[in-house]
Scaffold this motif. Structure first.
Motif, PDB file in Angstrom:
ATOM      1  N   HIS A   1       0.829  -1.194   0.000  1.00 61.93           N
ATOM      2  CA  HIS A   1       0.000   0.000   0.000  1.00 61.93           C
ATOM      3  C   HIS A   1       0.869   1.252   0.000  1.00 61.93           C
ATOM      4  O   HIS A   1       2.063   1.211   0.289  1.00 61.93           O
TER       5      HIS A   1
ATOM      6  N   TYR B   1      -4.444   8.388   1.671  1.00 60.48           N
ATOM      7  CA  TYR B   1      -4.823   7.006   1.357  1.00 60.48           C
ATOM      8  C   TYR B   1      -3.851   5.995   1.955  1.00 60.48           C
ATOM      9  O   TYR B   1      -3.944   4.802   1.671  1.00 60.48           O
TER      10      TYR B   1
ATOM     11  N   HIS C   1     -13.438  -5.373   4.110  1.00 64.56           N
ATOM     12  CA  HIS C   1     -13.040  -4.960   2.763  1.00 64.56           C
ATOM     13  C   HIS C   1     -13.458  -5.964   1.703  1.00 64.56           C
ATOM     14  O   HIS C   1     -13.954  -7.054   1.998  1.00 64.56           O
TER      15      HIS C   1
ATOM     16  N   CYS D   1      -8.581  -6.716  -1.923  1.00 63.57           N
ATOM     17  CA  CYS D   1      -8.180  -5.541  -1.149  1.00 63.57           C
ATOM     18  C   CYS D   1      -7.590  -5.954   0.198  1.00 63.57           C
ATOM     19  O   CYS D   1      -7.163  -7.082   0.383  1.00 63.57           O
TER      20      CYS D   1
ATOM     21  N   PHE E   1      -7.357  -0.517   2.340  1.00 58.34           N
ATOM     22  CA  PHE E   1      -8.377   0.069   1.477  1.00 58.34           C
ATOM     23  C   PHE E   1      -9.247   1.076   2.219  1.00 58.34           C
ATOM     24  O   PHE E   1      -9.741   2.042   1.634  1.00 58.34           O
TER      25      PHE E   1
ATOM     26  N   CYS F   1      -5.367   2.408  -4.868  1.00 62.97           N
ATOM     27  CA  CYS F   1      -6.125   1.189  -5.155  1.00 62.97           C
ATOM     28  C   CYS F   1      -5.296   0.184  -5.944  1.00 62.97           C
ATOM     29  O   CYS F   1      -5.356  -1.029  -5.686  1.00 62.97           O
TER      30      CYS F   1
ATOM     31  N   MET G   1     -15.104   1.641  -6.289  1.00 64.29           N
ATOM     32  CA  MET G   1     -14.281   1.860  -5.094  1.00 64.29           C
ATOM     33  C   MET G   1     -14.805   3.027  -4.253  1.00 64.29           C
ATOM     34  O   MET G   1     -14.082   3.955  -3.906  1.00 64.29           O
TER      35      MET G   1
ATOM     36  N   VAL H   1     -12.983   4.798  -1.297  1.00 62.98           N
ATOM     37  CA  VAL H   1     -11.826   5.598  -1.696  1.00 62.98           C
ATOM     38  C   VAL H   1     -12.257   6.787  -2.539  1.00 62.98           C
ATOM     39  O   VAL H   1     -11.742   7.895  -2.377  1.00 62.98           O
TER      40      VAL H   1
END
Length: 338
Positions: free
Chosen positions: A6, A12, A48, A52, A56, A207, A280, A283
């Motif tokens: 990530h 994020y 999630h 993911c 996420f 993502c 998504m 997000v």
């Protein structure tokens, strides 16, 4: 176990957890669980979706943890939860895992608002008639999800003939081919398939890194389960107040799925369709998702639900060591250092 890939900075990027633990499901599968925020705050549990991880939920988690106790966990085979053994992929296993997590993080009688995105929403549907959900769920939020007909309804490749479209999507989503590194082309493909046109480069990058970190065998195994999904009957058993969010430009689970869910739910408290947004939603529109969760907490998670498991000073009574769990029970928990 999944690679952790990530983003590490910006809105994020997932924040550090207040504590981490491992929940153990009915078949022995171990699940990585994180708790964020204050232990004496109202509880929210987030599940999630396919490919993911806990990362996420980062933008939603950052906002909610300011005044809620937010629990996130990696679905089996995702993030830091190990790949399950043979026969470990099913909607029943997802429900087992949710029960294990709820038993690990919530005190007896304590209720929480549960939110699930995509496969996380399917997890909540699959667990609709489970004792843990009936005991612990004050309300539910379903984001960008469906209960059946996923492959035939997917519009990533917008072919007119449903039968051919289903065959193509089954092959694409169930492929074991590696996604490879997160390249500019990979990000364009992911944005087209899963996000709205207005998604920022930062959203797409976050993502893409999460999705590309999912092991290809896990991705393919869950794609097979989702391709055969039929949870329509479970919707009738999801009797707690339930809100639904969908993006009108969602190609993976088009908004028609959300409308069908709303029509079948016995206690729907609202449908929010987000114009131009894709799959998504947590997000792409974290403020909307966060606001919906806050509304459910305000309207359905009473002070009594929370304080019934707290001491007179308002601090939640939580054992310092993991409670013993009888062998016949589906959940047990082992504390880990964070």
């Amino acid at each position: 176990m999944s690679r952790l890939m990530h983003v590490v900075s910006g809105p994020y990027a997932p924040p550090p957890a207040a504590r981490e633990l491992t929940a153990v499901s009915a078949d022995g599968s171990r699940l990585h669980v994180e708790v964020h925020g204050s232990e004496d705050a109202p509880a929210v549990v987030l599940a999630h979706g396919w490919t993911c991880s806990t990362a996420f939920w980062a933008p939603v988690l950052r906002a909610l943890a300011a005044d809620h106790r937010v629990v996130v966990y990696d679905q089996r085979g995702h993030g830091r939860s190990p790949v399950p053994g043979p026969g470990g992929y099913s909607t029943s296993a997802l429900a087992d895992d949710l029960e294990a997590v709820l038993g690990a993080v919530l005190a007896p009688g304590e209720r929480a608002v549960l939110a699930g995105h995509s496969m996380g929403g399917m997890t909540l549907m699959a667990a609709a008639d489970r004792p843990a959900l009936r005991d612990h769920a004050a309300a539910v939020l379903l984001c960008s999800t469906g209960s059946s007909g996923l492959v035939s309804g997917t519009m990533v490749v917008p072919l007119r003939r449903e039968r051919i479209r289903a065959r193509v999507h089954r092959a694409l989503l169930g492929t074991r081919a590696p996604y490879g590194p997160v390249t500019p082309l990979a990000k364009r493909v992911l944005k087209y398939a899963t996000m709205g046109r207005a998604s920022t480069p930062e959203m797409v990058e976050a993502c893409a890194r999460i999705v590309h970190a999912c092991p290809r065998t896990v991705r393919a195994a869950w794609a097979h389960v989702l391709g055969e999904l039929d949870l329509d009957a479970q919707l009738e058993r999801l009797t707690v107040p339930t809100a639904v969010i969908a993006g009108t430009a969602d190609r993976l689970t088009p908004a028609v799925h959300a409308r069908r869910i709303v029509a079948a739910l016995p206690n729907c408290v609202g449908l929010t369709e987000l114009a131009g947004l894709g799959h998504m939603t947590p997000v792409e529109a974290p403020d909307v998702v966060t606001g919906a969760i806050r509304d459910l907490v305000r309207d359905h998670l009473s002070v009594r639900d929370h304080h019934s498991v707290c001491g007179h000073d308002g601090v939640r009574d939580r054992p310092t060591a993991a409670p013993a769990v009888p062998a016949e029970e589906p959940a047990k928990v082992k504390e880990e250092t964070s």
